[in-house]
Design a protein around this motif. Sequence first.
Motif, mmCIF file in Angstrom:
data_model
loop_
_atom_site.group_PDB
_atom_site.id
_atom_site.type_symbol
_atom_site.label_atom_id
_atom_site.label_comp_id
_atom_site.label_asym_id
_atom_site.label_seq_id
_atom_site.Cartn_x
_atom_site.Cartn_y
_atom_site.Cartn_z
ATOM 1 N N ASP A 121 -3.091 -9.047 -6.301
ATOM 2 C CA ASP A 121 -3.030 -7.612 -6.560
ATOM 3 C C ASP A 121 -2.606 -6.913 -5.274
ATOM 4 O OD1 ASP A 121 -3.550 -4.889 -6.920
ATOM 5 O OD2 ASP A 121 -5.329 -5.246 -8.136
ATOM 6 N N PRO A 122 -1.443 -6.244 -5.238
ATOM 7 C CA PRO A 122 -0.979 -5.620 -3.998
ATOM 8 C C PRO A 122 -1.965 -4.604 -3.431
ATOM 9 C CG PRO A 122 0.794 -5.704 -5.609
ATOM 10 C CD PRO A 122 -0.454 -6.123 -6.328
ATOM 11 N N ALA A 123 -2.668 -3.867 -4.289
ATOM 12 C CA ALA A 123 -3.638 -2.882 -3.801
ATOM 13 C C ALA A 123 -4.822 -3.569 -3.132
ATOM 14 C CB ALA A 123 -4.103 -1.989 -4.947
ATOM 15 N N LYS A 124 -5.298 -4.663 -3.736
ATOM 16 C CA LYS A 124 -6.415 -5.395 -3.154
ATOM 17 C C LYS A 124 -6.003 -6.129 -1.885
ATOM 18 C CE LYS A 124 -9.199 -4.169 -6.457
ATOM 19 N NZ LYS A 124 -10.281 -3.193 -6.213
ATOM 20 N N LEU A 125 -4.735 -6.521 -1.820
ATOM 21 C CA LEU A 125 -4.214 -7.134 -0.596
ATOM 22 C C LEU A 125 -4.394 -6.204 0.595
ATOM 23 C CD1 LEU A 125 -2.371 -8.887 1.259
ATOM 24 C CD2 LEU A 125 -0.406 -7.852 0.093
ATOM 25 N N THR A 133 -5.386 -10.217 10.777
ATOM 26 C CA THR A 133 -4.522 -10.744 9.719
ATOM 27 C C THR A 133 -3.138 -11.060 10.273
ATOM 28 O OG1 THR A 133 -5.698 -9.336 8.129
ATOM 29 C CG2 THR A 133 -3.657 -10.369 7.399
ATOM 30 N N TRP A 134 -2.700 -12.283 10.037
ATOM 31 C CA TRP A 134 -1.361 -12.726 10.473
ATOM 32 C C TRP A 134 -0.388 -12.826 9.305
ATOM 33 C CZ3 TRP A 134 1.013 -17.422 9.028
ATOM 34 C CH2 TRP A 134 2.203 -17.724 9.701
ATOM 35 N N GLY A 135 -0.891 -13.272 8.151
ATOM 36 C CA GLY A 135 0.021 -13.525 7.054
ATOM 37 C C GLY A 135 -0.626 -13.365 5.697
ATOM 38 N N VAL A 136 0.218 -13.449 4.669
ATOM 39 C CA VAL A 136 -0.238 -13.366 3.289
ATOM 40 C C VAL A 136 0.472 -14.450 2.499
ATOM 41 C CG1 VAL A 136 1.501 -11.584 2.779
ATOM 42 C CG2 VAL A 136 -0.421 -11.914 1.225
ATOM 43 N N MET A 137 -0.261 -15.080 1.586
ATOM 44 C CA MET A 137 0.266 -16.174 0.791
ATOM 45 C C MET A 137 0.224 -15.816 -0.695
ATOM 46 S SD MET A 137 -1.103 -20.112 0.502
ATOM 47 C CE MET A 137 -0.909 -20.482 2.253
ATOM 48 N N ILE A 151 4.125 -6.496 -2.888
ATOM 49 C CA ILE A 151 3.435 -7.370 -1.933
ATOM 50 C C ILE A 151 4.183 -7.404 -0.606
ATOM 51 C CG2 ILE A 151 2.875 -9.790 -1.421
ATOM 52 C CD1 ILE A 151 2.148 -10.110 -4.392
ATOM 53 N N THR A 152 5.489 -7.584 -0.644
ATOM 54 C CA THR A 152 6.253 -7.634 0.600
ATOM 55 C C THR A 152 6.297 -6.273 1.280
ATOM 56 O OG1 THR A 152 8.311 -7.376 -0.676
ATOM 57 C CG2 THR A 152 7.675 -9.604 -0.062
ATOM 58 N N GLN A 153 6.260 -5.200 0.497
ATOM 59 C CA GLN A 153 6.210 -3.866 1.115
ATOM 60 C C GLN A 153 4.940 -3.701 1.936
ATOM 61 O OE1 GLN A 153 6.670 -0.915 -1.950
ATOM 62 N NE2 GLN A 153 8.772 -1.529 -2.440
ATOM 63 N N VAL A 154 3.818 -4.110 1.377
ATOM 64 C CA VAL A 154 2.550 -4.036 2.112
ATOM 65 C C VAL A 154 2.622 -4.917 3.359
ATOM 66 C CG1 VAL A 154 0.092 -4.588 2.037
ATOM 67 C CG2 VAL A 154 1.176 -3.484 0.071
ATOM 68 N N ALA A 155 3.119 -6.132 3.187
ATOM 69 C CA ALA A 155 3.188 -7.065 4.314
ATOM 70 C C ALA A 155 4.066 -6.529 5.433
ATOM 71 C CB ALA A 155 3.709 -8.416 3.829
ATOM 72 N N ARG A 156 5.212 -6.002 5.105
ATOM 73 C CA ARG A 156 6.124 -5.496 6.142
ATOM 74 C C ARG A 156 5.535 -4.285 6.837
ATOM 75 N NH1 ARG A 156 7.731 -10.278 6.028
ATOM 76 N NH2 ARG A 156 9.431 -10.833 4.619
ATOM 77 N N ARG A 157 4.841 -3.453 6.082
ATOM 78 C CA ARG A 157 4.229 -2.265 6.678
ATOM 79 C C ARG A 157 3.210 -2.639 7.751
ATOM 80 N NH1 ARG A 157 3.486 0.178 2.211
ATOM 81 N NH2 ARG A 157 1.289 -0.244 1.804
ATOM 82 N N HIS A 158 2.585 -3.795 7.573
ATOM 83 C CA HIS A 158 1.552 -4.224 8.518
ATOM 84 C C HIS A 158 2.035 -5.352 9.442
ATOM 85 C CE1 HIS A 158 -1.797 -1.893 6.773
ATOM 86 N NE2 HIS A 158 -1.154 -2.057 5.635
ATOM 87 N N GLY A 159 3.320 -5.680 9.376
ATOM 88 C CA GLY A 159 3.859 -6.711 10.252
ATOM 89 C C GLY A 159 3.357 -8.105 9.961
#
Length: 399
Positions: A121-125, A133-137, A151-159
């Motif tokens: 869930d992108p919101a829960k991510l 946090t380093w990564g997401v799987m 999911i990738t939008q959240v990840a990129r926003r947080h590096g």
Amino acid sequence: MSDGPRMRYETWRALALWGEEEAAAAMEVIRSRSLFRYYGPDLRRRTDAFEAAFSAVAGVAHTVAVSSGTAALTAAMIGLAIPPRAEVIVPAVTFVGSVGAVVAARGIPVFAEVDDSLTLDPAKLEEQITEHTWGVMPVHLNNAAADMGPITQVARRHGLRVIEDAAQAAGVGYRGRPVGSLGDAGAFSFQLDKNITAGEGGAVTVADADVYDRVARYQDQGGQFTTSKGATRGTADSPPFIGANQRMTELTAAILSAQLPRLAPMCRRLRDVARHVRGETADLPVRWRRLPDEEGSGGDLTLFLDSRLAARGFVAGLNAEGIPAHTMYQGQPVTANRAVREGRTPWGVEWDRPPRYRISEGLLGRSVTIGLGAGMTDDDVDAVVTAFRKTYPGITRTD
């Protein structure tokens, strides 16, 4: 009850996955007496060929063939230079191998809820992200992609690095792109239950040449043969490091190469079967699993019932009619695994006991997945529809 549907199902996957091509490919390697990918008296270079062919299928510049899907996830994270004890967010609904790979890479798994797609869930991510946090799987589950856009939008926003666990999704796409090409690295499995299989095997897919070089070196004991034999890959100018032995054999690659051309038509067939069953039961009040990209899926028939009891009853009813069905992961999130729950690794206790993931637990417990196979005939598909309509809970019958 007739044994017909049950007996047919026993051949569904076998018909889809195996033919004379596998036997011929395997015998060619055996006769060459060159089962190791880097040398032999008559080396056929089947692993090299499989890597090139799989790169084309996955839409990436580079593939490294390895020994398993778990090895692929581990090698991908090490290729991306995961720091010691870095946190990687993993969905609560996945196979324990996802967690094992994080541990093998000396990271710390952090868990997040799934939504009604049964994927992250992108919101829960976003709620789980901290300074550690380093990564997401994201896990592409049962032939359907996770919702990679948000999911990738959240990840990129947080590096954050994105490692796609595509173990259950070879041949699956998301919005016109193959899974395994959407993040920083992808990891595939070729274990027996997968779309193409040699019993075991895996692959890492990457775009970046430096990451490719690190993955290739890591799975070859730091580059033991890729460097000593002069067959360097990637940039080949980074300092040496100690790696692991996760190499794929020529025999495995030969079998997978024979199957790879069947992957796309297999996924189309499975997708068409799933659509047909859903269409034939459209008048029933079925709550199907949400697919973030149904057009790119490889075929999934997972639905949710009102309760765990109803799900168990529906599974039993379908099984009694000879139709394979089950509740995914026995209705338990990966955190129900004792070692995961207690944070126990080969090096000791590495993390605190996670909380219960009640959303994931509730969805899983009420889920029913109907088994599909690309070798299904039209009669097999009709048998699924008939059994579904006969046993679906809550149907009022007058016969």
